[in-house]
Write an enzyme that holds these catalytic residues in place. Sequence first.
Site, PDB file in Angstrom:
ATOM      1  N   ASP A  74     -24.097  25.441 -19.450  1.00 38.30           N
ATOM      2  CA  ASP A  74     -25.445  24.865 -19.515  1.00 38.30           C
ATOM      3  C   ASP A  74     -25.785  24.245 -18.160  1.00 38.30           C
ATOM      4  OD1 ASP A  74     -27.252  23.708 -22.216  1.00 38.30           O
ATOM      5  OD2 ASP A  74     -27.679  22.961 -20.198  1.00 38.30           O
TER       6      ASP A  74
ATOM      7  N   THR B 251     -30.755  21.057 -17.807  1.00 30.92           N
ATOM      8  CA  THR B 251     -32.130  20.745 -17.414  1.00 30.92           C
ATOM      9  C   THR B 251     -32.530  19.490 -18.180  1.00 30.92           C
ATOM     10  OG1 THR B 251     -33.148  21.917 -19.263  1.00 30.92           O
ATOM     11  CG2 THR B 251     -32.632  23.231 -17.293  1.00 30.92           C
TER      12      THR B 251
ATOM     13  N   ALA C   2     -29.357  29.730 -23.847  1.00 31.58           N
ATOM     14  CA  ALA C   2     -29.990  29.019 -22.723  1.00 31.58           C
ATOM     15  C   ALA C   2     -31.381  29.580 -22.472  1.00 31.58           C
ATOM     16  CB  ALA C   2     -29.139  29.165 -21.464  1.00 31.58           C
TER      17      ALA C   2
ATOM     18  N   THR D 233     -35.560  31.576 -15.817  1.00 29.75           N
ATOM     19  CA  THR D 233     -34.402  31.434 -16.728  1.00 29.75           C
ATOM     20  C   THR D 233     -34.421  32.487 -17.834  1.00 29.75           C
ATOM     21  OG1 THR D 233     -33.953  29.115 -16.310  1.00 29.75           O
ATOM     22  CG2 THR D 233     -33.422  29.924 -18.517  1.00 29.75           C
TER      23      THR D 233
ATOM     24  N   THR E 190     -36.779  34.260 -30.731  1.00 27.24           N
ATOM     25  CA  THR E 190     -37.766  33.545 -31.536  1.00 27.24           C
ATOM     26  C   THR E 190     -38.701  34.511 -32.261  1.00 27.24           C
ATOM     27  OG1 THR E 190     -39.742  32.159 -31.309  1.00 27.24           O
ATOM     28  CG2 THR E 190     -39.089  33.375 -29.377  1.00 27.24           C
TER      29      THR E 190
ATOM     30  N   GLU F 229     -41.735  34.045 -32.248  1.00 26.76           N
ATOM     31  CA  GLU F 229     -43.010  33.985 -31.518  1.00 26.76           C
ATOM     32  C   GLU F 229     -43.280  35.274 -30.733  1.00 26.76           C
ATOM     33  OE1 GLU F 229     -43.853  30.196 -29.668  1.00 26.76           O
ATOM     34  OE2 GLU F 229     -42.588  29.151 -31.110  1.00 26.76           O
TER      35      GLU F 229
ATOM     36  N   SER G 228     -41.975  35.592 -22.140  1.00 32.36           N
ATOM     37  CA  SER G 228     -40.689  35.621 -21.418  1.00 32.36           C
ATOM     38  C   SER G 228     -39.538  35.908 -22.377  1.00 32.36           C
ATOM     39  CB  SER G 228     -40.461  34.298 -20.664  1.00 32.36           C
ATOM     40  OG  SER G 228     -40.258  33.226 -21.564  1.00 32.36           O
ATOM     41  N   LYS G 229     -39.621  35.402 -23.611  1.00 31.21           N
ATOM     42  CA  LYS G 229     -38.579  35.708 -24.601  1.00 31.21           C
ATOM     43  C   LYS G 229     -38.667  37.193 -25.003  1.00 31.21           C
ATOM     44  CE  LYS G 229     -35.963  33.371 -26.332  1.00 31.21           C
ATOM     45  NZ  LYS G 229     -34.582  32.930 -25.960  1.00 31.21           N
TER      46      LYS G 229
ATOM     47  N   ARG H  45     -54.341  23.487 -28.193  1.00 33.98           N
ATOM     48  CA  ARG H  45     -53.529  24.205 -27.198  1.00 33.98           C
ATOM     49  C   ARG H  45     -54.234  25.530 -26.857  1.00 33.98           C
ATOM     50  NH1 ARG H  45     -47.709  25.726 -29.517  1.00 33.98           N
ATOM     51  NH2 ARG H  45     -47.039  23.761 -28.623  1.00 33.98           N
TER      52      ARG H  45
ATOM     53  N   GLY I 208     -54.835  29.282 -26.489  1.00 35.47           N
ATOM     54  CA  GLY I 208     -54.162  30.463 -27.057  1.00 35.47           C
ATOM     55  C   GLY I 208     -53.255  30.137 -28.231  1.00 35.47           C
ATOM     56  N   HIS I 209     -53.510  29.036 -28.904  1.00 36.62           N
ATOM     57  CA  HIS I 209     -52.638  28.515 -29.980  1.00 36.62           C
ATOM     58  C   HIS I 209     -52.451  29.539 -31.108  1.00 36.62           C
ATOM     59  CE1 HIS I 209     -51.821  24.589 -32.473  1.00 36.62           C
ATOM     60  NE2 HIS I 209     -50.810  25.449 -32.505  1.00 36.62           N
TER      61      HIS I 209
HETATM   62  P1  NAD Z   1     -33.568  23.526 -25.809  1.00 32.58           P
HETATM   63  O1  NAD Z   1     -34.694  23.486 -24.833  1.00 32.58           O
HETATM   64  O2  NAD Z   1     -33.290  22.316 -26.662  1.00 32.58           O
HETATM   65  O3  NAD Z   1     -32.188  23.854 -25.061  1.00 32.58           O
HETATM   66  C1  NAD Z   1     -32.108  24.828 -24.058  1.00 32.58           C
HETATM   67  C2  NAD Z   1     -30.799  24.594 -23.311  1.00 32.58           C
HETATM   68  O4  NAD Z   1     -30.709  25.605 -22.278  1.00 32.58           O
HETATM   69  C3  NAD Z   1     -30.739  23.237 -22.615  1.00 32.58           C
HETATM   70  O5  NAD Z   1     -29.480  22.633 -22.863  1.00 32.58           O
HETATM   71  C4  NAD Z   1     -30.894  23.569 -21.129  1.00 32.58           C
HETATM   72  O6  NAD Z   1     -30.221  22.661 -20.277  1.00 32.58           O
HETATM   73  C5  NAD Z   1     -30.293  24.959 -21.072  1.00 32.58           C
HETATM   74  N1  NAD Z   1     -30.804  25.751 -19.937  1.00 32.58           N
HETATM   75  C6  NAD Z   1     -32.101  25.908 -19.566  1.00 32.58           C
HETATM   76  N2  NAD Z   1     -32.164  26.685 -18.461  1.00 32.58           N
HETATM   77  C7  NAD Z   1     -30.890  27.037 -18.150  1.00 32.58           C
HETATM   78  C8  NAD Z   1     -30.310  27.845 -17.141  1.00 32.58           C
HETATM   79  N3  NAD Z   1     -31.057  28.426 -16.199  1.00 32.58           N
HETATM   80  N4  NAD Z   1     -28.967  28.007 -17.132  1.00 32.58           N
HETATM   81  C9  NAD Z   1     -28.178  27.405 -18.070  1.00 32.58           C
HETATM   82  N5  NAD Z   1     -28.681  26.616 -19.048  1.00 32.58           N
HETATM   83  C10 NAD Z   1     -30.020  26.437 -19.087  1.00 32.58           C
HETATM   84  O7  NAD Z   1     -33.831  24.820 -26.698  1.00 32.58           O
HETATM   85  P2  NAD Z   1     -33.477  25.107 -28.224  1.00 32.58           P
HETATM   86  O8  NAD Z   1     -34.616  24.668 -29.058  1.00 32.58           O
HETATM   87  O9  NAD Z   1     -32.117  24.627 -28.522  1.00 32.58           O
HETATM   88  O10 NAD Z   1     -33.490  26.712 -28.206  1.00 32.58           O
HETATM   89  C11 NAD Z   1     -32.314  27.451 -27.937  1.00 32.58           C
HETATM   90  C12 NAD Z   1     -32.635  28.933 -28.006  1.00 32.58           C
HETATM   91  O11 NAD Z   1     -33.141  29.252 -29.301  1.00 32.58           O
HETATM   92  C13 NAD Z   1     -33.693  29.386 -27.013  1.00 32.58           C
HETATM   93  O12 NAD Z   1     -33.311  30.647 -26.506  1.00 32.58           O
HETATM   94  C14 NAD Z   1     -34.960  29.480 -27.839  1.00 32.58           C
HETATM   95  O13 NAD Z   1     -35.843  30.446 -27.311  1.00 32.58           O
HETATM   96  C15 NAD Z   1     -34.400  29.896 -29.179  1.00 32.58           C
HETATM   97  N6  NAD Z   1     -35.174  29.492 -30.357  1.00 32.58           N
HETATM   98  C16 NAD Z   1     -35.581  28.181 -30.512  1.00 32.58           C
HETATM   99  C17 NAD Z   1     -36.286  27.817 -31.659  1.00 32.58           C
HETATM  100  C18 NAD Z   1     -36.717  26.383 -31.912  1.00 32.58           C
HETATM  101  O14 NAD Z   1     -37.450  26.125 -32.863  1.00 32.58           O
HETATM  102  N7  NAD Z   1     -36.286  25.420 -31.112  1.00 32.58           N
HETATM  103  C19 NAD Z   1     -36.590  28.779 -32.633  1.00 32.58           C
HETATM  104  C20 NAD Z   1     -36.156  30.106 -32.424  1.00 32.58           C
HETATM  105  C21 NAD Z   1     -35.447  30.435 -31.290  1.00 32.58           C
HETATM  106  P1  TYD Z   2     -43.992  23.003 -31.217  1.00 33.65           P
HETATM  107  O1  TYD Z   2     -43.021  22.061 -31.848  1.00 33.65           O
HETATM  108  O2  TYD Z   2     -44.346  22.828 -29.771  1.00 33.65           O
HETATM  109  O3  TYD Z   2     -43.446  24.488 -31.512  1.00 33.65           O
HETATM  110  P2  TYD Z   2     -44.169  25.938 -31.289  1.00 33.65           P
HETATM  111  O4  TYD Z   2     -45.394  25.761 -30.491  1.00 33.65           O
HETATM  112  O5  TYD Z   2     -43.109  26.692 -30.553  1.00 33.65           O
HETATM  113  O6  TYD Z   2     -44.418  26.467 -32.666  1.00 33.65           O
HETATM  114  O7  TYD Z   2     -45.350  22.934 -32.053  1.00 33.65           O
HETATM  115  C1  TYD Z   2     -45.373  23.189 -33.447  1.00 33.65           C
HETATM  116  C2  TYD Z   2     -46.820  23.138 -33.897  1.00 33.65           C
HETATM  117  O8  TYD Z   2     -47.297  21.796 -33.767  1.00 33.65           O
HETATM  118  C3  TYD Z   2     -47.750  23.994 -33.061  1.00 33.65           C
HETATM  119  O9  TYD Z   2     -48.733  24.569 -33.914  1.00 33.65           O
HETATM  120  C4  TYD Z   2     -48.410  23.015 -32.104  1.00 33.65           C
HETATM  121  C5  TYD Z   2     -48.458  21.728 -32.917  1.00 33.65           C
HETATM  122  N1  TYD Z   2     -48.357  20.461 -32.153  1.00 33.65           N
HETATM  123  C6  TYD Z   2     -49.297  19.448 -32.343  1.00 33.65           C
HETATM  124  O10 TYD Z   2     -50.252  19.570 -33.147  1.00 33.65           O
HETATM  125  N2  TYD Z   2     -49.162  18.282 -31.643  1.00 33.65           N
HETATM  126  C7  TYD Z   2     -48.137  18.097 -30.754  1.00 33.65           C
HETATM  127  O11 TYD Z   2     -48.075  17.017 -30.105  1.00 33.65           O
HETATM  128  C8  TYD Z   2     -47.165  19.147 -30.564  1.00 33.65           C
HETATM  129  C9  TYD Z   2     -46.026  18.994 -29.597  1.00 33.65           C
HETATM  130  C10 TYD Z   2     -47.311  20.309 -31.300  1.00 33.65           C
END
Ligand code: NAD
Ligand code: TYD
Length: 355
Positions: free
Chosen positions: A33, A36, A82, A100, A134, A136, A162-163, A291, A293-294
């Site tokens: 990791d 960041t 990551a 990244t 994801t 998304e 990007s994903k 947002r 393009g929400h």
């Molecule tokens: P997060 O932002 O909490 O964690 C990302 C981690 O990646 C951090 O520890 C950061 O330091 C590390 N990182 C970032 N850039 C890096 C680099 N260049 N080299 C090495 N490490 C790096 O994210 P998360 O919510 O834990 O998501 C993890 C993965 O799951 C991501 O790939 C995300 O796209 C995917 N994902 C997340 C969700 C969600 O709801 N959070 C849902 C579906 C998929």
């Molecule tokens: P988020 O947690 O950023 O996840 P994602 O955009 O990847 O789904 O946002 C979840 C939903 O909540 C999204 O529809 C945007 C909305 N949102 C708010 O209404 N207020 C906020 O302050 C944030 C961060 C998100």
Amino acid sequence: MQTLLVTGGAGFIGSALVRLLINETEWRVINIDKLTYAGNLESLADLANHPRHLFSRTDICDRAALDGLFAAHAPSGVIHLAAESHVDRSIHGPGDFIQTNINGTYTLLEAARAYWSGLEPAARSAFRFHHVSTDEVFGSLGDTGLFLETNAYQPNSPYSASKAASDHLVRAWHHTYGLPTVMTNCSNNYGPCQFPEKLIPLMIHNAVSDKHLPIYGKGDNVRDWLYVDDHARALWLVFEHGIPGETYNIGGHNEKTNLEVVDTLCSLLDDMKPRADGKRYAEQKVSVTDRPGHDKRYAIDAGKIERELGWKPVESFETGMRKTVRWYLDNPEWVAHVVSGEYRQWMDRNYGDRT
Ligand code: NAD
Ligand code: TYD
């Protein structure tokens, strides 16, 4: 003992996965990791000195460092989490997401391919590269329908684009080079140790800090919420039993509008930490500019992973949300450190200021 490289293991989902691997398997974990702003070793404080958990502060864009880690640890596979992960940040500054999520995944794929090509036949066929993605990437749903693995990709934000690009690279590395990849596309996660920029931890933090609860637009956008430990279990199941070249959708059948989520949080907080002035937390809600393009609605059909691998989420929305609120109320210092910069200073003292 087998070894697994986990990228992004100091992040929200990665730290839950590392904890599961250490507590429930015999595997050794090399946690890669960059740390960041979103990576936080405090989330893994209990495993800091565990003999099967090795941490390496490494950027996945650094090919030489990755080659060194593959050579030194001879892993049986990789689970790649990551990423830059926040949609709003991607709108304000897409550059890090391209670097990244796309270049980093490419660099990791090439390092994995070079290492995997040199393995003996049995180790080559047992090796897995699991790419964590994801829902998304599929774009936005209308009022009906669910995302299936076969849906066309229609990413709308710089984050999801990007994903999507990284997903295509992984698919191509399997198709062209035969790298044994599996991929998962999951819906929105929630739970402990999520950076308070995402909806649920941001709302909890703002509520108890007596700040506004900013609802984008009308608050009628829908997300399909999954408790993070249920995601971690699904990831491990797919790593162990998924079929190379296949993708699996993961989701908890918990579709909620953002207003429903915030109202649930407010009533849990009214119950678990009533405001001193007797007011209700819901009074802190404000509607803010939407947002750009929400995406309107995300919802997952998780039938494939349920049927083929026997996965089912353990937590309901009600139990998962209560656990999450409890964790944030019990760990105010974790949040205070990540939002105040105190944690970053500690990290820079211990790991050097390299981000
Ligand atoms: P997060 O932002 O909490 O964690 C990302 C981690 O990646 C951090 O520890 C950061 O330091 C590390 N990182 C970032 N850039 C890096 C680099 N260049 N080299 C090495 N490490 C790096 O994210 P998360 O919510 O834990 O998501 C993890 C993965 O799951 C991501 O790939 C995300 O796209 C995917 N994902 C997340 C969700 C969600 O709801 N959070 C849902 C579906 C998929
Ligand atoms: P988020 O947690 O950023 O996840 P994602 O955009 O990847 O789904 O946002 C979840 C939903 O909540 C999204 O529809 C945007 C909305 N949102 C708010 O209404 N207020 C906020 O302050 C944030 C961060 C998100």
